[in-house]
Enzyme design. Structure first.
Site, PDB file in Angstrom:
ATOM      1  N   ARG A   1     -11.528 -10.662  -6.115  1.00 45.59           N
ATOM      2  CA  ARG A   1     -10.708 -10.510  -7.318  1.00 45.59           C
ATOM      3  C   ARG A   1      -9.317 -10.044  -6.933  1.00 45.59           C
ATOM      4  O   ARG A   1      -9.172  -9.024  -6.263  1.00 45.59           O
ATOM      5  CB  ARG A   1     -11.358  -9.515  -8.275  1.00 45.59           C
ATOM      6  CG  ARG A   1     -12.699  -9.980  -8.831  1.00 45.59           C
ATOM      7  CD  ARG A   1     -13.376  -8.900  -9.649  1.00 45.59           C
ATOM      8  NE  ARG A   1     -13.786  -7.773  -8.817  1.00 45.59           N
ATOM      9  CZ  ARG A   1     -14.435  -6.708  -9.284  1.00 45.59           C
ATOM     10  NH1 ARG A   1     -14.727  -6.620 -10.569  1.00 45.59           N
ATOM     11  NH2 ARG A   1     -14.774  -5.736  -8.463  1.00 45.59           N
TER      12      ARG A   1
ATOM     13  N   ASP B   1      -5.485  -8.677  -8.034  1.00 40.69           N
ATOM     14  CA  ASP B   1      -4.907  -7.847  -9.086  1.00 40.69           C
ATOM     15  C   ASP B   1      -3.789  -8.572  -9.824  1.00 40.69           C
ATOM     16  O   ASP B   1      -3.328  -9.638  -9.410  1.00 40.69           O
ATOM     17  CB  ASP B   1      -4.329  -6.554  -8.487  1.00 40.69           C
ATOM     18  CG  ASP B   1      -5.401  -5.617  -7.988  1.00 40.69           C
ATOM     19  OD1 ASP B   1      -6.535  -5.687  -8.495  1.00 40.69           O
ATOM     20  OD2 ASP B   1      -5.100  -4.809  -7.092  1.00 40.69           O
TER      21      ASP B   1
ATOM     22  N   TYR C   1      -5.300 -11.837   4.112  1.00 44.56           N
ATOM     23  CA  TYR C   1      -4.202 -11.611   3.171  1.00 44.56           C
ATOM     24  C   TYR C   1      -2.879 -11.637   3.919  1.00 44.56           C
ATOM     25  O   TYR C   1      -2.782 -11.170   5.072  1.00 44.56           O
ATOM     26  CB  TYR C   1      -4.345 -10.256   2.479  1.00 44.56           C
ATOM     27  CG  TYR C   1      -5.314 -10.237   1.325  1.00 44.56           C
ATOM     28  CD1 TYR C   1      -4.891 -10.515   0.025  1.00 44.56           C
ATOM     29  CD2 TYR C   1      -6.659  -9.938   1.528  1.00 44.56           C
ATOM     30  CE1 TYR C   1      -5.778 -10.494  -1.041  1.00 44.56           C
ATOM     31  CE2 TYR C   1      -7.560  -9.922   0.465  1.00 44.56           C
ATOM     32  CZ  TYR C   1      -7.102 -10.198  -0.815  1.00 44.56           C
ATOM     33  OH  TYR C   1      -7.993 -10.188  -1.870  1.00 44.56           O
TER      34      TYR C   1
ATOM     35  N   ARG D   1      -2.181  -3.252  -0.159  1.00 41.44           N
ATOM     36  CA  ARG D   1      -0.932  -2.687  -0.680  1.00 41.44           C
ATOM     37  C   ARG D   1      -0.751  -1.232  -0.242  1.00 41.44           C
ATOM     38  O   ARG D   1       0.375  -0.783   0.014  1.00 41.44           O
ATOM     39  CB  ARG D   1      -0.903  -2.805  -2.196  1.00 41.44           C
ATOM     40  CG  ARG D   1      -0.801  -4.255  -2.675  1.00 41.44           C
ATOM     41  CD  ARG D   1      -1.179  -4.398  -4.132  1.00 41.44           C
ATOM     42  NE  ARG D   1      -0.313  -3.605  -5.003  1.00 41.44           N
ATOM     43  CZ  ARG D   1      -0.546  -3.410  -6.295  1.00 41.44           C
ATOM     44  NH1 ARG D   1      -1.638  -3.948  -6.869  1.00 41.44           N
ATOM     45  NH2 ARG D   1       0.281  -2.695  -7.025  1.00 41.44           N
TER      46      ARG D   1
END
Length: 268
Positions: free
Chosen positions: A49, A51, A109, A196
């Site tokens: 999932r 954000d 990522y 992040r």
């Protein structure tokens, strides 16, 4: 029958992947388009999932349906019904044993950071931004300390629902192209806001606020409040999901940055 899809999307205008009561998620748009093609309600399962504001170049999902459709209907047909910011890139029938989330062995990522004194305009929403000079060598020393299997509690959002904070980070590479700093992270799985939060902490090291050794102290302390604030979602991309070769997924290749950004490099 079970169908697997690969998606890409610009997450700038969505509340994230997962459906919300208020609507506006990527999942809502995808399920609505699939349901029209199948002529019945479709519910999907995804590899991960993302954000609000996070993008994807290789998001994997699966769904079950009794609808007999040519594979092209699950690509071009679905794309005709999706917003232009979301696209199916690949579809294939797969075994009922396949699970987009639980069969995944690694996620990749990318985080794209504009490191320039002036904020970006043309790339707004596609990159993060930090205005002070960054020492990439210090950041690379700190990044090396994060490799391997660790308890990443210090880099985990308070609302993270994962049962365990332990993850195996297999790659954390930092490179620069002009004003663009690129972070590539690979792990067996990621915690909520983990990428992040790592980027935010590495920026603290790069600007000289803390020495590289601080990262090791954060890992040992396992206290989220001791780490840097969660960095902007704008530059984050789910760039790949890896599966065992038996599932016959196309290998993911990191897209040329020119496809993600309209302009790269230093401004004279």
């Amino acid at each position: 029958m079970r169908i697997a899809l690969i998606l890409e999307y610009d997450g700038s205008t969505y509340c994230g992947w997962q459906s919300q009561l208020s609507g506006g998620s990527v999942q809502d748009a995808v399920e609505a388009a699939l349901s029209k093609i199948a002529c019945n309600d479709i519910r999907v399962v995804t590899a991960g999932r993302t954000d609000s504001g996070v993008h994807a170049t290789y998001q994997v999902l699966h769904f079950d349906t009794q609808a007999q459709r040519p594979m092209n209907a699950w690509v071009r047909g679905v794309n005709a019904l999706l917003p232009t910011s979301i696209a199916v890139r690949w579809a294939s029938q797969t075994s009922d044993d396949f699970h987009a989330r639980y069969c995944a062995t690694e996620r990749c990522y990318l985080y794209l950071l504009s490191n320039h004194a002036v904020r970006p305009g043309l790339c707004h929403g596609k990159v993060g931004w930090f205005h002070q000079p960054l020492d990439l060598e210090r950041m690379r020393v700190a990044a090396h300390m994060l490799l391997g299997e660790h308890d990443f509690s210090a880099f985990r959002a308070a609302e993270c629902q994962a049962k365990s904070p332990v993850r195996n980070l297999t790659k954390l590479e930092i490179t620069r192209q002009g004003d663009l700093v690129i972070f590539e992270l690979r792990a067996n799985a990621f915690l909520h806001h983990m990428v992040r939060n790592i980027v935010g902490c590495l920026i603290y090291v790069g600007k000289g606020k803390y020495p590289p050794q601080w990262i090791k102290e954060l890992l040992a302390g396992r206290e989220r409040r001791q780490a840097a604030p969660t960095f902007s979602a704008a530059g984050l991309y789910l760039a790949g999901v890896t599966y065992d070769a038996k599932w016959k997924f196309p290998a993911f290749v990191e897209p040329p940055l020119a496809l993600l950004l309209p302009r790269i490099g230093e401004i004279a």
